[in-house]
Scaffold this active site. Structure first.
Site, PDB file in Angstrom:
ATOM      1  N   HIS A  18       0.679   5.836   2.861  1.00 15.60           N
ATOM      2  CA  HIS A  18       0.393   4.503   3.677  1.00 15.60           C
ATOM      3  C   HIS A  18       1.239   3.294   3.393  1.00 15.60           C
ATOM      4  O   HIS A  18       1.252   2.704   2.197  1.00 15.60           O
ATOM      5  CB  HIS A  18      -1.037   4.318   3.257  1.00 15.60           C
ATOM      6  N   HIS A  46       2.614  -5.208   7.946  1.00 16.43           N
ATOM      7  CA  HIS A  46       1.385  -4.960   8.442  1.00 16.43           C
ATOM      8  C   HIS A  46       0.548  -6.174   9.020  1.00 16.43           C
ATOM      9  O   HIS A  46      -0.055  -6.012  10.270  1.00 16.43           O
ATOM     10  CB  HIS A  46       0.379  -4.557   7.275  1.00 16.43           C
TER      11      HIS A  46
END
Length: 297
Positions: free
Chosen positions: A40, A82
């Site tokens: 991730h 992100h």
């Protein structure tokens, strides 16, 4: 609607009851090898997220799949980050103190390239930069890895789906070798996933979320994966998703997120998920090796 999806719609809807009751485990699409483990934002428990260092760390750990997030700068460059703000993972407050709230879309690529995206994580990573999508793709390719690419906040960046596909094409990621098993494009936006599918039907896609069972026939027309948070999963839900045929003719898959402990990893693996997205890919890989996963009860 795909023929196989039509045939199982009634079964899938009836399967809603299984979401609240025990059920037998299903066989995942990975055919006994254990779920695919996806790093991730790179191996982000061990290196600053979404940086080249995080990709390198995943490669060092022997992890084949990495995930990243793509957003767009003021002057139209795609960067890997992100948050829609630069504040949490860079020193933007110090470099540009008068530019709050420091949104990615308000900064040029050259301005973002000046920022330190590593010091927040630790001194060893001081000077790490926010990579462009091209830089990130090149590093993943260098390690012969595979990419789960998330289009982040598409509502902020009209046309980002087409632009992302153009960069992927320019960097050689839309050839048969990559499309046959090295690339998935996902988003929390169903419209964004649908746009990717319509623009480039050969690209494998994933939807981030947990649609109701009644909506799965519609999703099966444009996405190959349903990728929910692990807290929303059950054997019944995973089974219902996998009963549908996706746009590329195979069973729809389930990649779940973000699982960082061994017990939860073994639980969702027993549900039959096809992939697990994690900040600690080495821990999860060891936990979900087939011998380590008990049957769901």
């Amino acid at each position: 609607m795909h023929a196989r999806a039509v045939a199982v719609t009634t079964t899938a809807l009836l399967g809603a009851a299984a979401l609240l009751s025990p059920a037998a485990p299903v066989q995942a699409a990975h055919s006994g090898a254990g779920p695919t483990v996806v790093a991730h934002r790179g191996a982000s428990a061990y290196a600053p997220e979404n940086t080249l260092a995080a990709v390198d760390k995943a490669a060092e750990l022997g992890i084949r799949w990495v995930e990243n997030d793509v957003q767009r700068t003021r002057d139209g460059e795609l960067v890997v980050l992100h948050d829609d703000s630069l504040k949490r993972t860079t020193d933007v407050e110090e470099v540009f103190p008068g530019r709050a709230p420091w949104k990615v879309k308000d900064f040029t690529a050259a301005e973002i390239a000046r920022l330190d995206a590593g010091s927040w994580f630790g001194d060893a990573y001081a000077g790490a930069r926010v990579p462009t999508l091209e830089q990130f793709l090149n590093r993943v390719e260098h390690h012969h890895q595979k990419l789960l690419l998330e289009i982040k906040n598409p509502q902020l960046y009209p046309g980002i789906e087409r632009q992302t596909l153009k960069v992927l094409a320019n960097e050689g990621w839309l050839d048969r070798r990559h499309l046959s098993g090295r690339l998935i494009v996902q988003s929390f936006s169903a419209d964004s996933v649908r746009a990717v599918h319509e623009l480039k039907p050969a690209v494998k896609t994933g939807f981030l979320g947990t649609p109701p069972l009644s909506a799965l026939p519609a999703y099966a027309a444009f996405t190959d994966q349903i990728n929910p948070h692990h807290g929303s999963l059950s054997v019944g839900y995973v089974s219902a998703v996998q009963a549908f045929t996706g746009p590329h003719g195979g069973p729809m898959e389930v990649f779940t997120w973000t699982v960082d402990d061994a017990d939860t990893a073994r639980q969702v693996a027993a549900y039959g998920v096809d992939g697990i997205i994690t900040n600690r890919p080495d821990v999860i890989r060891d936990a979900v090796r087939p011998a380590a996963v008990p049957a769901a009860r």
